[in-house]
Design a protein around this motif. Structure first.
Motif, short mmCIF file in Angstrom:
data_model
loop_
_atom_site.label_atom_id
_atom_site.label_comp_id
_atom_site.label_asym_id
_atom_site.label_seq_id
_atom_site.Cartn_x
_atom_site.Cartn_y
_atom_site.Cartn_z
N PRO A 1 0.79 -1.24 0.00
CA PRO A 1 0.00 0.00 0.00
C PRO A 1 0.82 1.28 0.00
O PRO A 1 0.34 2.32 -0.46
CB PRO A 1 -0.82 -0.13 1.29
N HIS A 2 2.07 1.21 0.48
CA HIS A 2 2.88 2.43 0.50
C HIS A 2 3.16 2.94 -0.90
O HIS A 2 3.39 4.14 -1.10
CB HIS A 2 4.20 2.19 1.24
N THR A 3 3.13 2.04 -1.92
CA THR A 3 3.36 2.50 -3.29
C THR A 3 2.23 3.42 -3.75
O THR A 3 2.45 4.33 -4.55
CB THR A 3 3.51 1.32 -4.25
N LEU A 4 1.02 3.18 -3.27
CA LEU A 4 -0.11 4.05 -3.61
C LEU A 4 0.11 5.44 -3.02
O LEU A 4 -0.07 6.46 -3.69
CB LEU A 4 -1.39 3.43 -3.07
N LEU A 5 0.54 5.49 -1.77
CA LEU A 5 0.77 6.78 -1.12
C LEU A 5 1.92 7.53 -1.79
O LEU A 5 1.85 8.75 -1.98
CB LEU A 5 1.06 6.57 0.36
N THR A 6 2.96 6.80 -2.16
CA THR A 6 4.10 7.43 -2.82
C THR A 6 3.69 8.08 -4.12
O THR A 6 4.06 9.23 -4.43
CB THR A 6 5.21 6.40 -3.07
N GLN A 7 2.90 7.36 -4.92
CA GLN A 7 2.45 7.90 -6.20
C GLN A 7 1.51 9.08 -5.99
O GLN A 7 1.60 10.10 -6.69
CB GLN A 7 1.74 6.81 -7.01
N ALA A 8 0.60 8.96 -5.03
CA ALA A 8 -0.38 10.02 -4.83
C ALA A 8 0.29 11.30 -4.35
O ALA A 8 0.09 12.38 -4.93
CB ALA A 8 -1.44 9.56 -3.83
N PHE A 9 1.10 11.22 -3.32
CA PHE A 9 1.71 12.42 -2.77
C PHE A 9 2.82 12.95 -3.68
O PHE A 9 3.20 14.12 -3.58
CB PHE A 9 2.22 12.15 -1.35
N GLY A 10 3.32 12.10 -4.58
CA GLY A 10 4.29 12.57 -5.56
C GLY A 10 3.71 13.55 -6.55
O GLY A 10 4.44 14.23 -7.28
N SER A 11 2.40 13.65 -6.60
CA SER A 11 1.75 14.61 -7.49
C SER A 11 1.87 16.04 -7.00
O SER A 11 1.79 16.98 -7.78
CB SER A 11 0.26 14.25 -7.64
N ILE A 12 2.09 16.21 -5.70
CA ILE A 12 2.09 17.55 -5.11
C ILE A 12 3.30 18.34 -5.60
O ILE A 12 4.42 17.83 -5.66
CB ILE A 12 2.09 17.45 -3.57
N GLY A 13 3.08 19.59 -5.91
CA GLY A 13 4.12 20.42 -6.50
C GLY A 13 5.12 20.97 -5.51
O GLY A 13 6.22 21.36 -5.88
N LEU A 14 4.79 21.06 -4.20
CA LEU A 14 5.67 21.63 -3.18
C LEU A 14 6.19 23.00 -3.60
O LEU A 14 7.39 23.28 -3.60
CB LEU A 14 6.84 20.67 -2.91
N GLY A 15 5.27 23.85 -3.99
CA GLY A 15 5.62 25.19 -4.39
C GLY A 15 5.91 25.33 -5.87
O GLY A 15 5.98 26.45 -6.40
#
Length: 608
Positions: A254-268
């Protein structure tokens, strides 16, 4: 004097422009392949080549299918009629890290054959026979040299690039990492694809997608072996260019789902457009769909540009014997599918030790999984032994002296092989949950897998089935979304997110459209049908047949489907084209295009 002659007029239909705005009865004039008039008043039919009476019917933009595996079929059957007949006029290739841009026939056969259940020998022959390209730009040109039925767009597959760069053997070894030169080559391939107009890249982390062939049989797809440095370089290019990453996380991690999802965030900075597989109401873990819905909303509030893909209908699958991808997710099932020869499989399935392993896997109900592993929820639909048809494997076991459901299943496979056909529903079985997902802004309607799993499932008409669900709820006085919003979700919303010139019917838009009879949004949409596929040696595949529901389909202003039949254009002339991300229609009328809204009560027209 102004010339107002039209090639086609569609009159008196309930008109949807694809924006989600109000629908209304309108008359639509088409000239030179584009929408030239949208009018409340009847249009002058003088000199018009075709007048379509659409009273009581709906006029919609052609639907967009964002997840298909037509990469092989399109080479020999570029009409893609199985999607067109249901009103799908724009199709995305290259899903799940798989494409045929860089690999040759044998590697393509190993990549597509088992994962997508497309006969390996036909993959090899189609790619080797048709391949005239060496890069993404040449691939696009090769597609446009074919008599395409619908419009195409594409992802570049990460497994395709990795295999062509490293070789299939090295690309599927855990201990091997791409060299600096190999990493640079993959990044160059990605840039070339984006320059050619590809919507982005597809990747995969799901570990039950296995290779076919002999060299690397039963290893997972090359994309699953990529690590952080490799993916960061590719993701950085996608982020910089504003293109999409389609990814498949591993349900067992399941951590791969979280990694992909939060990887979308631009962080500024710029967010990474991410489309993830998939939002499904899985029988095996029914609570997870609510977590997924919440995750999408959270990521987008934090600055991401994240979507889940979702099939808006029950995910019903069929199998011939043990040939079904869900068995890949546990050891005993994958062990049987690893064996290509029937005799070897039969010997394995007779082995008491193997049966004990299978029962142990079957009875393990904990942890993430896709299949509910319940042979009482699996109906036999065809078998030489007619006494078992209509029963579950669990029932058969009970009738045979209380045999374990696994033993009942394996016994029947041993007795009848692929002549044993059965079905089960894996997910999306609760209508109430489907209604909630249909409203989620963090969900995209898609995931049809059209062109793959030929004997296992058929969701070519998933858009029509969603519209039926919406219409039925409206008629029952319990609407969950408007019909206009549902149309938008299947058309303009998808095209806009991927940057494609599709999914709308505005002045100057290319006339990709369908006429739909809402009175025929009925049970025919769910009926079981099969049809031989000529390019796969006559293999009988599952299809959908509801021809009365869609009496007319046009691509580029040309009629490709009428009254239950393909027109003479299909397979002979090119009506569709390759849609490049960010490119608007080349029509000189594009400048007159209006904003996506239903016209005011008047004639809105482009003069010739």
């Amino acid at each position: 004097m102004r010339n107002v002659t039209y090639d086609t007029i569609i009159k008196d239909g309930r008109f949807f422009d694809g924006s989600g705005g109000p629908s209304a009865v309108r008359h639509v004039g088409i000239r030179d392949g584009v929408v030239a008039a949208i009018s409340e008043e009847p249009l002058d039919e003088t000199g018009c080549g075709e007048v379509v009476e659409a009273a009581g019917q709906w006029v919609l933009p052609g639907m967009v299918d964002i997840h298909t595996h037509y990469d092989v079929e399109v080479l020999r059957g570029p009409d893609l009629t199985e999607s067109l007949r249901h009103g799908v006029t724009t199709i995305l290739l290259g899903s799940c890290s798989l494409s045929t841009v860089h690999v040759g026939g044998v590697d393509a056969g190993d990549l597509f054959g088992r994962v997508e259940a497309i006969p390996r020998q036909h993959v090899i022959s189609a790619v080797d026979e048709k391949r005239t390209w060496e890069n993404a730009g040449q691939y696009v040109a090769a597609l446009e040299s074919l008599p395409l039925g619908p419009n195409l767009a594409a992802f570049i597959g990460h497994s395709d690039m990795r295999t062509a760069t490293m070789g299939l053997d090295r690309a599927t070894r855990k201990e091997v990492r791409p060299s600096a030169a190999e990493q640079a080559r993959m990044e160059r391939m990605l840039r070339e694809a984006l320059d050619a107009g590809f919507v982005g890249m597809s990747a995969q982390q799901l570990l039950f997608d296995k290779l076919d062939g002999d060299l690397c049989r039963s290893r997972t797809l090359p994309s699953t072996y990529a690590r952080g440095r490799e993916m960061r370089g590719l993701r950085r290019i996608l982020r910089q260019r504003g293109r999409a990453l389609q990814a498949g996380p591993d349900v067992g991690r399941p951590h791969t789902l979280l990694t992909q999802a939060f990887g979308s965030i631009g962080l500024g900075g710029r967010p990474l457009k991410t489309s993830l597989l998939s939002a499904a109401d899985i029988k095996a873990i029914p609570f997870v769909i609510h977590l997924l819905r919440g995750l999408a909303g959270l990521v987008n509030r934090l600055g991401g540009d994240f979507r889940f893909q979702h099939l808006p209908v029950p995910f019903e699958v069929y199998a011939d014997g043990i040939d079904l991808v869900i068995f890949e997710e546990f050891g005993a099932g994958a062990q049987a599918l690893h064996l290509q020869e029937k005799l070897a499989r039969d010997e394995l399935m007779r082995d008491p030790a193997y049966r004990a392993r299978f029962r142990k896997d079957y009875e393990s109900k904990y942890g993430p999984r896709v299949w509910h592993r319940d042979f009482f929820d699996a109906e036999i639909v065809a078998c030489p032994d007619a006494s078992v048809v209509g029963k579950s494997f669990g029932q058969v076991g009970q009738e045979r002296g209380g045999a374990h459901p696994v033993d009942a299943f394996l016994d029947l496979v041993l007795d009848h092989g692929t002549d044993l056909r059965w079905r089960t529903t894996i997910s999306n079985h609760r209508p109430g949950v489907l209604r909630k997902i249909a409203r989620e802004p963090g969900v995209q309607m898609g995931f049809s897998d059209a062109g793959a799993h030929l004997r296992n499932m058929a969701f070519y008409n998933f858009g029509l089935r969603l519209l039926r669900h919406v219409r039925d709820a409206e008629v029952a006085g319990k609407p969950f979304v408007t019909v206009e919003h549902a149309v938008h979700r299947l058309t303009g919303e998808l095209a806009d997110w991927y940057g494609l010139d599709a999914g709308h019917l505005r002045l100057g838009d290319r006339a990709d459209l369908m006429v739909l009879d809402p009175s025929r949004l009925d049970s025919s949409l769910e009926e079981y049908n099969e049809e031989p596929v000529a390019q796969y040696g006559g293999l009988s595949r599952m299809v959908n047949r509801n021809d009365a529901t869609v009496p007319l389909v046009m691509v580029g202003g040309r009629t490709v489907w009428r009254s239950g039949r393909a027109t003479s254009l299909l397979g002979r002339e090119r009506t569709g084209r390759f849609l490049r991300t960010g490119e608007q229609s080349r029509s000189p009328l594009t400048a007159a295009r209006r904003t996506p809204q239903t016209p005011r009560p008047s004639t809105t027209e482009i003069a010739s």
